[in-house]
Design a protein around this motif. Structure first.
Motif, PDB file in Angstrom:
ATOM      1  N   ALA A 174       0.795  -1.227   0.000  1.00  0.00           N
ATOM      2  CA  ALA A 174       0.000   0.000   0.000  1.00  0.00           C
ATOM      3  C   ALA A 174       0.830   1.280   0.000  1.00  0.00           C
ATOM      4  CB  ALA A 174      -0.925   0.010   1.220  1.00  0.00           C
ATOM      5  N   CYS A 175       2.097   1.200   0.357  1.00  0.00           N
ATOM      6  CA  CYS A 175       2.906   2.409   0.541  1.00  0.00           C
ATOM      7  C   CYS A 175       3.283   3.040  -0.798  1.00  0.00           C
ATOM      8  CB  CYS A 175       4.171   2.053   1.328  1.00  0.00           C
ATOM      9  SG  CYS A 175       5.185   3.489   1.739  1.00  0.00           S
ATOM     10  N   PRO A 176       2.934   4.292  -1.039  1.00  0.00           N
ATOM     11  CA  PRO A 176       3.370   4.971  -2.258  1.00  0.00           C
ATOM     12  C   PRO A 176       4.895   5.058  -2.312  1.00  0.00           C
ATOM     13  CG  PRO A 176       1.602   6.193  -1.158  1.00  0.00           C
ATOM     14  CD  PRO A 176       2.057   5.141  -0.205  1.00  0.00           C
ATOM     15  N   SER A 177       5.439   5.103  -3.500  1.00  0.00           N
ATOM     16  CA  SER A 177       6.900   5.082  -3.659  1.00  0.00           C
ATOM     17  C   SER A 177       7.566   6.313  -3.053  1.00  0.00           C
ATOM     18  CB  SER A 177       7.257   4.982  -5.146  1.00  0.00           C
ATOM     19  OG  SER A 177       6.703   6.074  -5.869  1.00  0.00           O
ATOM     20  N   SER A 178       6.837   7.401  -2.921  1.00  0.00           N
ATOM     21  CA  SER A 178       7.414   8.632  -2.376  1.00  0.00           C
ATOM     22  C   SER A 178       7.349   8.705  -0.851  1.00  0.00           C
ATOM     23  CB  SER A 178       6.679   9.842  -2.956  1.00  0.00           C
ATOM     24  OG  SER A 178       5.293   9.784  -2.627  1.00  0.00           O
ATOM     25  N   VAL A 179       6.769   7.694  -0.224  1.00  0.00           N
ATOM     26  CA  VAL A 179       6.530   7.700   1.224  1.00  0.00           C
ATOM     27  C   VAL A 179       7.494   6.740   1.907  1.00  0.00           C
ATOM     28  CG1 VAL A 179       4.822   7.116   3.010  1.00  0.00           C
ATOM     29  CG2 VAL A 179       4.116   8.362   0.954  1.00  0.00           C
ATOM     30  N   ARG A 180       7.975   7.128   3.067  1.00  0.00           N
ATOM     31  CA  ARG A 180       8.876   6.269   3.828  1.00  0.00           C
ATOM     32  C   ARG A 180       8.142   5.036   4.349  1.00  0.00           C
ATOM     33  NH1 ARG A 180      14.316   7.615   3.281  1.00  0.00           N
ATOM     34  NH2 ARG A 180      14.572   9.882   3.375  1.00  0.00           N
ATOM     35  N   LEU A 181       8.818   3.883   4.267  1.00  0.00           N
ATOM     36  CA  LEU A 181       8.221   2.619   4.695  1.00  0.00           C
ATOM     37  C   LEU A 181       9.047   2.029   5.839  1.00  0.00           C
ATOM     38  CD1 LEU A 181       6.264   0.191   4.331  1.00  0.00           C
ATOM     39  CD2 LEU A 181       7.896  -0.711   2.637  1.00  0.00           C
TER      40      LEU A 181
END
Length: 376
Positions: A106-113
């Motif tokens: 679910a994590c967008p590529s621009s968001v820290r995971l």
């Protein structure tokens, strides 16, 4: 150090967790969000299954909580990515293996995971097939998260040995609310009265869901031998599935001993249950950083624990460590504390002091705050 910055308050963390029942990971998330971490950032919580105990409590203190209940409605998993995007998080934080996989999806590529692994691998072969598959799936994409958190150093090493990427790993031990988890003589007396246990009767306790890794079998082998020749001793056990309606307990605890073996099922008042005990016994085959051991220590209980995960590190010299799956050693630890009330008191005092010094909840919260700040 000032815990909260105005720039932090604008950041949003989306937590994706397998469920919000009464397990250790769920309790850790709740404790963190009701404390300094909760005020430092904005938070939303998504449960892949149900609201459970902690989902309701998180809602009560003002958090947005969504339960997808994918066990009964698997198609709802498809909503997850859109749900996360609408929340516009700066960080997506997975909790436990299935939550980690869902967070990665679910994590967008621009968001820290960030992943949070809350499990030891002492008995990988003994895990359910679905859990084994989830662990292997985590291993295969373990380079994807910006950080993989473990709550125990031994668990970190075990996962690296299995093939997890090492470079992005970090250990943040559990922290404990020593105001919530403290010995309460009123709660002790009240619960004992409800259960029909006298004020002077020694009580041996166990907390944990009914699951092979908690090894109730070894606990009962040890403790029932104690009950057989100590007519004053009682047992108090609590956890999901810990009931006489579960065949395991119904078959092993026979009529003559049953009045002194109290099975409380799932309980929210963990501090009260611990206060009612004199000796806390951890019989687990597998642990990471055992939450319930730290809670028992904070409640000044004399603790005997199996040498799994970081249990020996957590307990140190404030209690007794025994080998796992060794009922004779566990029994000997119980008997040592039963025979020496002064030792029980001394051990409990040392245990609480260790938690307050080395595992305060604020320290754990600050470690998460520092991690999240490091991304920006």
């Amino acid at each position: 150090m000032k815990l909260v910055k105005e720039s932090d308050r604008r950041r949003c963390v989306c937590h994706i967790i397998t469920g919000l029942g009464t397990g250790g990971a769920e309790r850790s998330l709740f404790n963190l969000l009701k404390g300094p971490l909760g005020t430092a950032f904005r938070h939303n919580v998504i449960s892949l299954t149900t609201f459970g105990t902690y989902g309701k409590q998180l809602r009560d203190i003002g958090y947005e909580v969504t339960a997808l209940d994918i066990k009964h409605a698997p198609w709802r998993f498809g909503r997850l990515r859109g749900l996360v995007r609408r929340q516009q998080p700066d960080i997506v934080q997975g909790w436990m293996y299935h939550g980690n996989l869902a967070a990665s999806f679910a994590c967008p590529s621009s968001v820290r995971l960030v992943w949070n692994v809350r499990h030891g691998l002492e008995d990988f072969a003994g895990e359910k097939r679905t859990t084994q598959l989830a662990i292997q799936a985590n291993r295969m994409i373990s380079a994807r998260p910006d950080r993989v958190l473990f709550n125990a150093e031994i668990a970190r090493r075990q996962h690296i040995k299995l093939g997890f990427t090492e470079e992005n790993t970090q250990v943040i031990p559990n922290g404990f609310d020593t105001e919530l988890f403290r010995f309460d003589p009123y709660q002790r007396a009240q619960l004992r009265q409800q259960l029909g246990i006298s004020a002077t009767a020694p009580v041996i306790g166990h907390l944990g869901r009914f699951h092979p890794v908690k090894d109730h079998d070894t606990f009962l082998k040890a403790s029932l031998r104690v009950l057989a020749d100590r007519s004053d001793v009682h047992l108090v056990l609590a956890g999901y599935g810990v009931s006489y309606e579960t065949p395991f307990f119904n078959e092993r605890i026979l009529g003559a001993l049953r009045p002194r073996v109290h099975l409380l099922e799932d309980r929210r008042d963990v501090s009260a249950v611990l206060s009612a005990m004199d000796i806390f016994a951890q019989s687990s085959r597998v642990e990471g950083f055992p939450n319930v051991l730290g809670e028992a220590m904070s409640t000044e209980r004399a603790c005997v624990a199996t040498d799994v995960g970081d249990s020996a590190f957590v307990l140190a010299d404030a209690g007794l460590i025994v080998p796992p799956e060794d009922s004779a050693a566990l029994e000997a630890g119980m008997r040592k504390f039963l025979s020496d009330p002064e030792l029980r008191i001394k051990s409990g005092t040392q245990a609480r002091k260790r938690v307050k010094t080395d595992f305060p909840l604020d320290g754990t919260a600050q470690a998460y705050i520092n991690l999240y700040r490091s991304f920006f």
